[in-house]
Design a protein around this motif. Structure first.
Motif, mmCIF file in Angstrom:
data_model
loop_
_atom_site.group_PDB
_atom_site.id
_atom_site.type_symbol
_atom_site.label_atom_id
_atom_site.label_comp_id
_atom_site.label_asym_id
_atom_site.label_seq_id
_atom_site.Cartn_x
_atom_site.Cartn_y
_atom_site.Cartn_z
ATOM 1 N N UNK A 215 0.831 -1.278 -0.056
ATOM 2 C CA UNK A 215 -0.186 -0.060 -0.034
ATOM 3 C C UNK A 215 0.944 1.306 0.087
ATOM 4 N N UNK A 216 1.993 1.175 0.880
ATOM 5 C CA UNK A 216 2.780 2.470 1.004
ATOM 6 C C UNK A 216 3.712 2.741 -0.436
ATOM 7 N N UNK A 217 3.958 1.502 -1.137
ATOM 8 C CA UNK A 217 4.582 1.605 -2.327
ATOM 9 C C UNK A 217 3.809 2.565 -3.410
ATOM 10 N N UNK A 218 2.351 2.237 -3.246
ATOM 11 C CA UNK A 218 1.378 2.770 -4.087
ATOM 12 C C UNK A 218 1.127 4.239 -3.966
ATOM 13 N N UNK A 219 1.814 4.625 -2.832
ATOM 14 C CA UNK A 219 1.183 6.210 -2.563
ATOM 15 C C UNK A 219 2.664 7.070 -2.502
ATOM 16 N N UNK A 220 2.396 8.218 -2.758
ATOM 17 C CA UNK A 220 3.749 9.137 -2.839
ATOM 18 C C UNK A 220 4.001 9.776 -1.488
ATOM 19 N N UNK A 221 5.284 9.279 -1.025
ATOM 20 C CA UNK A 221 5.745 9.917 0.306
ATOM 21 C C UNK A 221 6.827 10.827 -0.077
ATOM 22 N N UNK A 222 6.757 12.034 0.442
ATOM 23 C CA UNK A 222 7.577 13.111 0.061
ATOM 24 C C UNK A 222 8.530 13.351 1.193
ATOM 25 N N UNK A 223 9.779 14.257 1.020
ATOM 26 C CA UNK A 223 10.311 14.599 2.367
ATOM 27 C C UNK A 223 9.383 15.489 3.346
ATOM 28 N N UNK A 224 9.523 15.259 4.578
ATOM 29 C CA UNK A 224 8.780 15.842 5.568
ATOM 30 C C UNK A 224 9.409 17.251 5.789
ATOM 31 N N UNK A 225 8.284 18.137 5.756
ATOM 32 C CA UNK A 225 8.866 19.683 5.819
ATOM 33 C C UNK A 225 9.039 20.095 7.514
ATOM 34 N N UNK A 226 8.622 19.122 8.221
ATOM 35 C CA UNK A 226 8.794 19.348 9.704
ATOM 36 C C UNK A 226 9.169 18.078 10.158
ATOM 37 N N UNK A 227 10.610 17.982 10.929
ATOM 38 C CA UNK A 227 10.727 16.487 11.143
ATOM 39 C C UNK A 227 9.981 15.708 12.048
ATOM 40 N N UNK A 228 9.604 14.571 11.710
ATOM 41 C CA UNK A 228 8.891 13.714 12.591
ATOM 42 C C UNK A 228 9.584 12.907 13.507
ATOM 43 N N UNK A 229 9.459 12.882 15.040
ATOM 44 C CA UNK A 229 9.825 12.064 15.788
ATOM 45 C C UNK A 229 9.068 10.682 15.794
ATOM 46 N N UNK A 230 9.971 9.747 15.264
ATOM 47 C CA UNK A 230 9.318 8.512 14.734
ATOM 48 C C UNK A 230 9.230 7.358 15.952
#
Length: 315
Positions: A215-230
């Motif tokens: 599913x995640x391969x099928x959507x576009x994930x871009x660089x995050x504009x604000x850092x995410x604390x994972x």
């Protein structure tokens, strides 16, 4: 210079009617509920606003419902001009945080978490998995208890490290049952079984993680504009490939919430704004460190209060 983090709630914060007051007041908030309906081809909005609760609580419904409500409230809050230095979310809330940081579009986010919820429900037949909250026990000792039970053939592990003295364990029903008894024998104050539809954030979720990858391969994930604390490593991430890998790993790894809060504090964050239904995360922030400022934004009153406090510099 004090820094601010926006944090987004996960499963368990849902309630019928969430977001309705703001949607009735502001067309731009209402618009998100309509967009979710269109994307999913179903009336998610009427389930959110009118229930029934049993339907809303199903994982495949809860996840898109919470993401939609939180993003809609965030959209209104954003108009205040207050911007975060970091974003984070608890489990499902991590997807909301990624929409807020513009790494994932709203439509892709709603679609991804609907699928994620379905995969999580399918991974383990009902009744075979369980989760329980363990209160008043050190993580290290509880981890040892879970490891020994798992070695006996009943998988169970730490799932959510929420705040000092509050850890959720997850795994096979038998594993959680045995680990709960042993946790009490080893000094846990209380063990509370959780009403969930599966053993989230345990190794039993690995089949769901494989499907989620597609599913995640099928959507576009871009660089995050604000850092995410994972959740997985309590570290900042902005890289799109890394984000995707961490979202997959997150399904069967512990949510390191306490460490995430501590990491943001280390980076200079002293103000946390929980955006979305409920006050669970702002409560956990205070349990990690009472000196931190924490706001919960979920309706018109709490929205205005947070904006005034943050812009006025007052508590």
């Amino acid at each position: 210079m004090s820094k601010i983090a926006f944090i987004f709630p996960g499963q368990g914060s849902q309630s019928v009617g969430m977001g309705k007051q703001l949607a009735d007041l502001y067309p731009e908030v209402a618009d998100y509920f309509k967009r979710a309906d269109v994307k999913l081809g179903t009336s998610l909005s009427s389930l959110i606003f009118e229930g029934p609760q049993e339907q809303l609580t199903l994982t495949a419904n809860t996840q898109p419902a919470l993401l939609t409500t939180s993003v809609a409230i965030y959209e209104k809050f954003k108009q205040s001009g207050i911007v975060p230095d970091y974003v984070a979310g608890h489990s499902l809330g991590e997807y909301t945080a990624l929409v807020a940081s513009e790494a994932i579009s709203f439509e892709d986010g709603v679609y991804a978490v609907r699928k994620r919820g379905e995969f999580m429900e399918e991974a383990v037949p009902a009744g075979q998995g369980a989760m329980a909250a363990v209160l008043g026990m050190e993580a290290e000792l509880l981890d040892k208890v879970c490891s020994s039970v798992s070695q006996e053939g009943y998988p169970v592990q730490l799932a959510n490290l929420n705040c000092p003295g509050q850890i959720v364990i997850s795994g096979s029903a038998k594993g959680v049952e045995i680990a709960s008894i042993r946790a009490k024998e080893n000094g846990a104050k209380r063990v509370i079984p959780l009403e969930v539809s599966g053993p989230f954030h345990s190794s039993l979720m690995k089949p769901a993680a494989e499907k989620l990858r597609q599913t995640l391969e099928s959507i576009e994930i871009k660089e995050a504009k604000v850092p995410l604390i994972a959740n997985v490593n309590a570290s900042p991430v902005t890289n799109s490939m890394e984000i995707k890998d961490l979202l997959i790993e997150q399904l069967y790894s512990p949510v390191r919430w306490q460490q995430s809060v501590e990491k943001m504090v280390e980076y200079g964050v002293d103000t946390f704004v929980e955006i979305g239904p409920g006050k669970v995360l702002s409560g956990l922030v205070k349990k990690v460190d009472r000196s931190l400022k924490a706001f919960a934004v979920y309706d018109e009153e709490s929205l205005q209060l947070a904006i005034q406090s943050l812009k006025g510099g007052s508590e």
